[in-house]
Design a protein around this motif. Structure first.
Motif, mmCIF file in Angstrom:
data_model
loop_
_atom_site.group_PDB
_atom_site.id
_atom_site.type_symbol
_atom_site.label_atom_id
_atom_site.label_comp_id
_atom_site.label_asym_id
_atom_site.label_seq_id
_atom_site.Cartn_x
_atom_site.Cartn_y
_atom_site.Cartn_z
ATOM 1 N N GLN A 270 3.067 12.346 2.215
ATOM 2 C CA GLN A 270 2.926 11.825 3.563
ATOM 3 C C GLN A 270 3.929 10.712 3.815
ATOM 4 O OE1 GLN A 270 -0.897 10.938 5.145
ATOM 5 N NE2 GLN A 270 -1.230 13.118 5.402
ATOM 6 N N ALA A 271 4.239 10.513 5.086
ATOM 7 C CA ALA A 271 5.185 9.468 5.457
ATOM 8 C C ALA A 271 4.638 8.099 5.091
ATOM 9 C CB ALA A 271 5.458 9.545 6.953
ATOM 10 N N PRO A 272 5.516 7.148 4.787
ATOM 11 C CA PRO A 272 5.043 5.784 4.494
ATOM 12 C C PRO A 272 4.250 5.217 5.660
ATOM 13 C CG PRO A 272 7.366 6.034 3.930
ATOM 14 C CD PRO A 272 6.976 7.268 4.697
ATOM 15 N N TYR A 273 3.295 4.343 5.334
ATOM 16 C CA TYR A 273 2.543 3.674 6.379
ATOM 17 C C TYR A 273 3.472 2.754 7.173
ATOM 18 C CZ TYR A 273 -1.591 4.900 3.558
ATOM 19 O OH TYR A 273 -2.553 5.561 2.844
ATOM 20 N N TYR B 143 0.833 -1.196 0.000
ATOM 21 C CA TYR B 143 0.000 0.000 0.000
ATOM 22 C C TYR B 143 0.877 1.258 0.000
ATOM 23 C CZ TYR B 143 -3.940 -3.010 1.383
ATOM 24 O OH TYR B 143 -4.906 -3.981 1.447
ATOM 25 N N SER B 144 0.432 2.281 -0.721
ATOM 26 C CA SER B 144 1.158 3.548 -0.779
ATOM 27 C C SER B 144 0.347 4.644 -0.097
ATOM 28 C CB SER B 144 1.416 3.949 -2.234
ATOM 29 O OG SER B 144 2.200 2.992 -2.899
ATOM 30 N N PRO B 145 1.016 5.567 0.613
ATOM 31 C CA PRO B 145 0.298 6.681 1.243
ATOM 32 C C PRO B 145 0.040 7.802 0.241
ATOM 33 C CG PRO B 145 2.613 6.852 1.730
ATOM 34 C CD PRO B 145 2.454 5.585 0.930
ATOM 35 N N TRP B 146 -0.643 8.864 0.693
ATOM 36 C CA TRP B 146 -0.830 10.039 -0.136
ATOM 37 C C TRP B 146 0.522 10.645 -0.473
ATOM 38 C CZ3 TRP B 146 -4.460 12.326 4.071
ATOM 39 C CH2 TRP B 146 -5.689 11.675 4.026
ATOM 40 N N VAL B 147 0.565 11.376 -1.549
ATOM 41 C CA VAL B 147 1.784 12.084 -1.925
ATOM 42 C C VAL B 147 2.167 13.062 -0.818
ATOM 43 C CG1 VAL B 147 2.755 13.753 -3.544
ATOM 44 C CG2 VAL B 147 1.375 11.854 -4.389
ATOM 45 N N ASN C 160 -8.723 -0.405 -3.178
ATOM 46 C CA ASN C 160 -9.131 0.093 -4.493
ATOM 47 C C ASN C 160 -7.890 0.164 -5.376
ATOM 48 O OD1 ASN C 160 -9.903 1.725 -6.706
ATOM 49 N ND2 ASN C 160 -11.321 2.901 -5.470
ATOM 50 N N PRO C 161 -7.871 -0.537 -6.523
ATOM 51 C CA PRO C 161 -6.659 -0.569 -7.347
ATOM 52 C C PRO C 161 -6.316 0.775 -7.968
ATOM 53 C CG PRO C 161 -8.476 -1.641 -8.478
ATOM 54 C CD PRO C 161 -8.937 -1.379 -7.076
ATOM 55 N N GLY C 162 -7.228 1.727 -7.940
ATOM 56 C CA GLY C 162 -6.928 3.057 -8.436
ATOM 57 C C GLY C 162 -6.335 3.969 -7.394
ATOM 58 N N TYR C 163 -6.181 3.456 -6.155
ATOM 59 C CA TYR C 163 -5.613 4.275 -5.097
ATOM 60 C C TYR C 163 -4.091 4.243 -5.218
ATOM 61 C CZ TYR C 163 -5.459 6.411 -0.418
ATOM 62 O OH TYR C 163 -5.267 7.251 0.643
ATOM 63 N N VAL C 164 -3.614 4.918 -6.248
ATOM 64 C CA VAL C 164 -2.180 4.938 -6.550
ATOM 65 C C VAL C 164 -1.735 6.382 -6.707
ATOM 66 C CG1 VAL C 164 -2.216 2.691 -7.689
ATOM 67 C CG2 VAL C 164 -2.615 4.748 -9.039
ATOM 68 N N HIS C 165 -0.432 6.586 -6.700
ATOM 69 C CA HIS C 165 0.088 7.939 -6.786
ATOM 70 C C HIS C 165 1.293 7.975 -7.714
ATOM 71 C CE1 HIS C 165 -2.360 8.876 -3.275
ATOM 72 N NE2 HIS C 165 -1.944 7.729 -2.800
ATOM 73 N N THR C 166 1.357 8.996 -8.546
ATOM 74 C CA THR C 166 2.550 9.245 -9.340
ATOM 75 C C THR C 166 2.881 10.721 -9.217
ATOM 76 O OG1 THR C 166 1.458 9.882 -11.392
ATOM 77 C CG2 THR C 166 1.748 7.522 -11.004
ATOM 78 N N THR C 167 4.135 11.085 -9.456
ATOM 79 C CA THR C 167 4.520 12.493 -9.356
ATOM 80 C C THR C 167 3.923 13.309 -10.492
ATOM 81 O OG1 THR C 167 6.527 12.008 -10.607
ATOM 82 C CG2 THR C 167 6.680 11.924 -8.204
ATOM 83 N N VAL C 168 3.434 12.647 -11.535
ATOM 84 C CA VAL C 168 2.867 13.362 -12.680
ATOM 85 C C VAL C 168 1.409 13.715 -12.443
ATOM 86 C CG1 VAL C 168 2.340 13.241 -15.134
ATOM 87 C CG2 VAL C 168 4.474 12.261 -14.264
ATOM 88 N N VAL D 281 -8.871 6.770 4.012
ATOM 89 C CA VAL D 281 -7.486 7.204 4.166
ATOM 90 C C VAL D 281 -6.525 6.229 3.500
ATOM 91 C CG1 VAL D 281 -5.671 7.725 5.841
ATOM 92 C CG2 VAL D 281 -8.038 8.424 6.291
ATOM 93 N N HIS D 282 -6.769 4.942 3.672
ATOM 94 C CA HIS D 282 -5.905 3.923 3.078
ATOM 95 C C HIS D 282 -6.438 3.422 1.738
ATOM 96 C CE1 HIS D 282 -4.976 3.557 7.480
ATOM 97 N NE2 HIS D 282 -3.745 3.530 7.015
ATOM 98 N N GLY D 283 -7.651 3.857 1.361
ATOM 99 C CA GLY D 283 -8.241 3.387 0.105
ATOM 100 C C GLY D 283 -8.627 1.931 0.167
ATOM 101 N N VAL D 284 -8.986 1.430 1.367
ATOM 102 C CA VAL D 284 -9.186 0.004 1.585
ATOM 103 C C VAL D 284 -10.594 -0.264 2.122
ATOM 104 C CG1 VAL D 284 -8.376 -2.031 2.866
ATOM 105 C CG2 VAL D 284 -6.733 -0.331 2.051
ATOM 106 N N TYR D 285 -11.185 -1.373 1.671
ATOM 107 C CA TYR D 285 -12.407 -1.909 2.264
ATOM 108 C C TYR D 285 -12.028 -3.075 3.167
ATOM 109 C CZ TYR D 285 -15.119 0.913 -0.956
ATOM 110 O OH TYR D 285 -15.669 1.968 -1.622
ATOM 111 N N PHE D 286 -12.520 -3.032 4.395
ATOM 112 C CA PHE D 286 -12.246 -4.073 5.373
ATOM 113 C C PHE D 286 -13.537 -4.823 5.694
ATOM 114 C CE2 PHE D 286 -9.045 -0.806 6.229
ATOM 115 C CZ PHE D 286 -7.877 -1.560 6.236
ATOM 116 N N ALA D 287 -13.460 -6.143 5.785
ATOM 117 C CA ALA D 287 -14.602 -6.966 6.184
ATOM 118 C C ALA D 287 -14.401 -7.409 7.620
ATOM 119 C CB ALA D 287 -14.725 -8.175 5.272
ATOM 120 N N MET D 288 -15.317 -6.979 8.495
ATOM 121 C CA MET D 288 -15.257 -7.324 9.909
ATOM 122 C C MET D 288 -16.302 -8.393 10.205
ATOM 123 S SD MET D 288 -12.916 -5.423 11.337
ATOM 124 C CE MET D 288 -13.358 -5.686 13.057
ATOM 125 N N ASP D 289 -15.868 -9.507 10.762
ATOM 126 C CA ASP D 289 -16.775 -10.573 11.189
ATOM 127 C C ASP D 289 -17.421 -10.141 12.502
ATOM 128 O OD1 ASP D 289 -18.028 -12.847 12.157
ATOM 129 O OD2 ASP D 289 -16.388 -14.196 11.606
#
Length: 545
Positions: free
Chosen positions: A218-221, A212-216, A270-278, A247-255
């Motif tokens: 921000q410090a790494p998770y 997982y990558s953080p926002w541009v 979410n596979p689109g939760y990515v970051h590039t410098t461009v 925040v993490h772009g993630v869906y969690f399933a809680m039992d």
């Protein structure tokens, strides 16, 4: 901590220069660059894009004075007294604690015949206020829940009436190490909904951030981080609560099969939760819903603010706003190391910040209703609303109905299009809206919706930020008709009305609607019986989302 981009233009807060939300289409299996008509971003004007039929109001109703969905500045300046059409106020009751501008609403019918409403803040941390609504004409506040998850539950506040559960995770827009922000609570509200009893509360749901990558900027998770809430949904069987971690772009399933010991069983980013410098690309996780059998999830993928010079969404960059269809069968079956898998998607470029979904059947056919909370003019700070109008794009968001008979390729059937969004077909609409734009008092976006019965849907009701609560006949999803609306009065002369951001709920047995809005608090409304319910309308418990 910086404000999450989803909220920054709603709050009119500053954003880092050059921040652009985008979805890299190469990550999507289906619908990439998709658009509203199965792969064509330039959907031609058709029945899907036509205005819906306006409501015919009863004599004595205070009908809208502007275009459909608008509160004209003249009404605001004079002291807005509210609009109503085929809906009469039974009662309103403000919370004793400060009402957060994004406060949410949930309902419960307990096993002893009580009816309760829960108003939970999203920004402000005032807690979740409990109302006894057994007598709709006399709402009675019975308590406030302030455990970690209920302190600020926001858009993920949910109930499951079959199991009598009230569940929420603390609402977040940004990364934080504060313990309270990681709260997750489960309550028994089925025994006595007026006084829910705590079953579980935790601020520590750890998960691996590998890959997982953080926002541009921000410090790494950390390698193991803690879940953060924002949106959420309970599976129809009441055994799983899905947390949307924006925040993490993630869906969690809680039992939550054992509600006293909830545990994390799956996660999917979410596979689109990515970051590039461009492109500084991002497609965040937002609201969701789960199929009746628990084997499919309909997760929104929300793109938001774009710091382009004209405040508009980019037309050439890869990005996505819409919903994703996931195979959640392994979660439902509780397979070891259960995984969620992408099946299909529908994305479009004339809306932003997609909020939530509802899977429904209409006359036996499968659809998904998806609703966003921002139109093409999402970057308010850059005059995006006016630029959207100039470009012939809808300045505000709307519900949309998709045929999902083939989940790999959803097909747009209808946009639930009010006049406030009709700038493409009627340029004079923007002339009418310009005073609202200029005053900074226009936020006529949709936000949250529900139906009467998702297994046999006839009626859709939605809260709109400043266009109130609106009700639609969807028995024919191609020819949607508005049948009623309610806009609460503003808090004073010269003040624009605050938001109706919460979920509305229908009651066909009594011909009523319950929700909450900032200026009036929790509210009960009564339909003109000649208008609703329809002969086939039912509102079975727990089948409205």
């Amino acid at each position: 901590m910086r404000q999450h981009p989803r909220r920054s233009s709603i709050l009119r807060a500053s954003r880092p220069a050059g921040f652009v939300v985008a979805l890299a289409c190469s990550f999507l299996i289906v619908g990439c660059g998709g658009g509203d008509s199965g792969g064509n971003d330039t959907t031609p004007v058709s029945s899907a894009n036509a205005l819906i039929q306006k409501a015919t109001c009863a004599s004595g109703d205070h009908v809208e004075t502007g275009i459909q969905g608008q509160i004209p500045m003249a009404d605001i300046s004079a002291g807005f007294k509210g609009f109503n059409c085929n809906l009469q106020t039974v009662a309103t009751k403000q919370t004793s604690t400060p009402y957060g501008y994004l406060s949410q609403f949930a309902m419960m019918h307990d096993r002893n015949g009580h009816v309760c409403g829960y108003v939970g803040t999203a920004i402000g941390g005032a807690g979740t206020t409990i109302f006894d609504l057994t007598d709709p004409a006399n709402p009675v506040e019975t308590g406030i829940l302030t455990t970690s998850g209920m302190l600020n539950p926001g858009e993920g506040l949910r109930t499951h009436e079959g199991r009598g559960l009230l569940v929420a995770a603390y609402y977040n827009n940004y990364q934080t190490t504060n313990d309270a922000n990681h709260g997750f609570d489960v309550y028994d509200a089925g025994t006595d909904c007026r006084h829910p009893q705590l079953l579980a509360s935790t601020v520590n749901i750890p998960f691996s951030t590998a890959g997982y990558s953080p926002w541009v900027g921000q410090a790494p998770y950390p390698s193991t981080d803690r879940v953060l809430g924002h949106e959420g949904a309970i599976s129809p069987d009441g055994m799983t609560y899905y947390i949307s971690d924006i925040v993490h772009g993630v869906y969690f399933a809680m039992d939550i099969s054992d509600p006293t010991a909830p545990k994390l069983v799956s996660q999917w980013q979410n596979p689109g939760y990515v970051h590039t410098t461009v492109t500084n690309a991002q497609a965040a996780a937002h609201g969701l819903s789960i199929s009746d059998d628990g084997n499919a999830g309909y997760m929104t993928t929300e793109s938001y603010d774009h710091d382009t010079p004209d405040g508009l969404l980019p037309t050439t960059a890869d990005w996505g706003n819409g919903f994703l269809i996931l195979d959640t069968s392994e979660v439902q079956a509780r397979k070891p190391d259960a995984r969620m898998k992408l099946v299909g998607s529908a994305t479009f470029k004339d809306g932003a910040a997609e909020q939530m979904t509802i899977p429904v059947k209409i006359a036996g056919k499968s659809y998904v209703i998806t609703v966003g909370e921002s139109g093409a003019g999402s970057a308010i700070a850059n005059n995006g609303l006016a630029h959207a109008c100039a470009a012939g794009a809808p300045p505000y968001s709307m519900p949309r109905i998709y045929d999902v008979t083939n989940p790999a390729a959803p097909i747009l059937v209808r946009k639930v299009l009010l006049e406030t969004n009709n700038s493409a077909a009627q340029p004079d609409v923007c002339t009418s809206l310009k005073p609202n734009f200029d005053a900074g008092a226009a936020n006529f976006n949709s936000h949250m919706c529900s139906v009467d019965d998702r297994d046999n849907a006839t009626t859709l009701t939605c809260s709109y930020w400043q266009s109130g609560i609106r009700v639609f006949d969807i028995r024919d999803p191609v020819n949607v008709k508005e049948i009623a609306y309610y806009s609460p009065p503003a808090a004073g002369a010269g003040k624009a009305p605050q938001l109706c951001a919460a979920l509305p709920f229908l009651d066909a047995e009594h011909g009523t609607l319950f929700s909450s809005c900032a200026d009036v608090g929790v509210l009960a409304l009564k339909f003109n019986p000649a208008v609703w319910p329809f002969p086939m309308s039912q509102t079975p418990l727990g089948h409205q989302l």
